[in-house]
Design a protein around this motif. Structure first.
Motif, PDB file in Angstrom:
ATOM      1  N   ALA A  84       0.822  -1.224   0.000  1.00 52.62           N
ATOM      2  CA  ALA A  84       0.000   0.000   0.000  1.00 52.62           C
ATOM      3  C   ALA A  84       0.850   1.266   0.000  1.00 52.62           C
ATOM      4  O   ALA A  84       0.304   2.369   0.018  1.00 52.62           O
ATOM      5  CB  ALA A  84      -0.927  -0.006   1.213  1.00 52.62           C
TER       6      ALA A  84
ATOM      7  N   ALA B 169       0.204   4.133  -2.573  1.00 52.83           N
ATOM      8  CA  ALA B 169      -1.059   4.823  -2.261  1.00 52.83           C
ATOM      9  C   ALA B 169      -0.885   5.725  -1.050  1.00 52.83           C
ATOM     10  O   ALA B 169      -1.423   6.836  -1.002  1.00 52.83           O
ATOM     11  CB  ALA B 169      -2.164   3.797  -2.018  1.00 52.83           C
ATOM     12  N   ARG B 170      -0.112   5.271  -0.080  1.00 52.68           N
ATOM     13  CA  ARG B 170       0.137   6.091   1.108  1.00 52.68           C
ATOM     14  C   ARG B 170       0.893   7.370   0.748  1.00 52.68           C
ATOM     15  O   ARG B 170       0.591   8.457   1.247  1.00 52.68           O
ATOM     16  CB  ARG B 170       0.936   5.253   2.105  1.00 52.68           C
TER      17      ARG B 170
ATOM     18  N   ASN C 281      -1.504   9.701  -0.913  1.00 51.59           N
ATOM     19  CA  ASN C 281      -2.478  10.247   0.035  1.00 51.59           C
ATOM     20  C   ASN C 281      -1.885  11.230   1.027  1.00 51.59           C
ATOM     21  O   ASN C 281      -2.599  12.105   1.495  1.00 51.59           O
ATOM     22  CB  ASN C 281      -3.106   9.108   0.866  1.00 51.59           C
TER      23      ASN C 281
ATOM     24  N   ASP D   7      -5.615   1.483  -5.470  1.00 47.20           N
ATOM     25  CA  ASP D   7      -6.041   2.826  -5.079  1.00 47.20           C
ATOM     26  C   ASP D   7      -6.427   3.630  -6.330  1.00 47.20           C
ATOM     27  O   ASP D   7      -5.649   3.723  -7.276  1.00 47.20           O
ATOM     28  CB  ASP D   7      -4.905   3.526  -4.327  1.00 47.20           C
TER      29      ASP D   7
HETATM   30  C1  LIG Z   1      -5.703   6.479   0.268  1.00 48.58           C
HETATM   31  O1  LIG Z   1      -6.919   7.223   0.180  1.00 48.58           O
HETATM   32  C2  LIG Z   1      -8.007   6.487  -0.371  1.00 48.58           C
HETATM   33  C3  LIG Z   1      -9.147   7.443  -0.554  1.00 48.58           C
HETATM   34  O2  LIG Z   1      -9.429   8.129   0.643  1.00 48.58           O
HETATM   35  C4  LIG Z   1      -8.341   5.318   0.540  1.00 48.58           C
HETATM   36  O3  LIG Z   1      -9.373   4.564  -0.034  1.00 48.58           O
HETATM   37  C5  LIG Z   1      -7.113   4.434   0.696  1.00 48.58           C
HETATM   38  O4  LIG Z   1      -7.351   3.407   1.630  1.00 48.58           O
HETATM   39  C6  LIG Z   1      -5.904   5.257   1.146  1.00 48.58           C
HETATM   40  N1  LIG Z   1      -4.755   4.351   1.071  1.00 48.58           N
HETATM   41  C7  LIG Z   1      -3.712   4.461   1.875  1.00 48.58           C
HETATM   42  C8  LIG Z   1      -2.662   3.419   1.738  1.00 48.58           C
HETATM   43  O5  LIG Z   1      -3.581   5.359   2.684  1.00 48.58           O
END
Ligand SMILES: *[C@@H]1O[C@H](CO)[C@@H](O)[C@H](O)[C@H]1NC(C)=O
Ligand SMILES: *[C@@H]1O[C@H](CO)[C@@H](O)[C@H](O)[C@H]1NC(C)=O
Ligand SMILES: *[C@@H]1O[C@H](CO)[C@@H](O)[C@H](O)[C@H]1NC(C)=O
Length: 251
Positions: free
Chosen positions: A117, A120-121, A124, A193
């Motif tokens: 992840a 994606a982190r 975000n 993501d």
């Molecule tokens: C990143 O943000 C998305 C949308 O809010 C969320 O679905 C996802 O779990 C988040 N992923 C991480 C790794 O933070």
């Protein structure tokens, strides 16, 4: 022979999708030699290549992993048809070394789930890089380590990813260089993501060298987050869509 054929296929695909000559793109981005990634000798690094609908081909047995990087940047598209998705027009990304986060590889290692992840982190929780559109030779900001909330050690820049003037995907990890040709392209897994605007995650890819690389033989793009084009409203529009991905880089 195989390389020549795939290059021709690649170039003719470009000819179809890019009627007008591409704008000049960065050719060199740095002359400085950056820190190298440190791999832990006792660890077997296994690329997670089967998250998609079909697995990406494994790296050749005689290749050696050199870096695991997280790329943070933009995927560019141009709009050629109103109502349709944009046509890919390259990408720009800063590559940060995340080799030490590989599960089981040492004090900085993440759990498998957190490792997967991680792009994606980064998307975000960190600010998007700012690229200098007016500087075609080097749109990248000066190297600066990336602080990721929750990580003790900031991530060092190991290189830049961009597309050259012939739209060849390029990875500059000076002194290493990679000029690639796409060999496999699979959709990101359904749970990938979907990015900052919910647009979807770009494909997972395997790229092999087009013959003009220095040292690097293969690059994989996996665990993508965001980066997909959205429906075009006006022909000629350019979309720059934020994305992150994990890159596995082999020599
Ligand atoms: C990143 O943000 C998305 C949308 O809010 C969320 O679905 C996802 O779990 C988040 N992923 C991480 C790794 O933070
Ligand atoms: C690596 O193996 C491939 C076949 O899998 C072969 O084509 C290639 O020449 C080998 N490269 C080196 C450097 O030995
Ligand atoms: C992508 O678009 C940005 C502006 O949004 C520009 O700075 C950059 O040069 C473009 N890159 C490519 C490879 O087209």
């Amino acid at each position: 022979m195989q390389f020549t054929q795939s290059l021709i296929v690649f170039l003719s695909a470009l000819a179809v999708t890019n009627a007008k000559p591409p704008a000049r793109k960065p050719c060199t981005t740095t002359s400085a030699t950056r820190p190298t990634s440190t791999l832990t000798e006792s660890v077997t690094y296994v690329i997670p290549s089967n998250g998609g609908s079909t697995p990406l081909a494994s790296p050749p047995a005689n290749s050696t992993l050199q870096h695991i990087a997280v790329g943070q940047g933009i995927q560019n598209y141009t709009c050629t048809t109103a109502g349709a998705l944009g046509t890919s027009k390259g990408a720009l990304a800063i590559l940060y070394d995340m080799t030490a986060l590989y599960p089981g590889s040492g004090a900085s290692a993440l759990s498998e789930a957190d490792f997967e992840a991680f792009p994606a982190r980064v998307l975000n929780t960190t600010a998007q890089p700012t690229f200098d559109a007016s500087n075609l030779d080097n749109p990248f900001p000066a190297d600066a380590a990336l602080k990721v909330p929750g990580l003790a050690t900031p991530l060092q820049v190991v290189g830049h990813h961009y597309f050259d003037s012939a739209l060849v995907p390029t990875f500059d990890l000076s002194p290493e260089l990679f000029k690639g040709v796409k060999t496999t392209d699979i959709p990101a897994p359904a749970d990938a993501d979907k990015g900052l605007t919910g647009e979807g995650a770009v494909d997972w890819l395997a790229l092999s060298s087009n013959g003009a690389s220095i040292t690097i033989d293969m690059v994989y793009r996996i665990f993508t987050a965001g980066g997909v084009s959205s429906a075009c409203t006006t022909v000629g529009d350019i979309q720059s869509v934020p994305y992150t991905a994990m890159y596995w880089i082999y020599v």
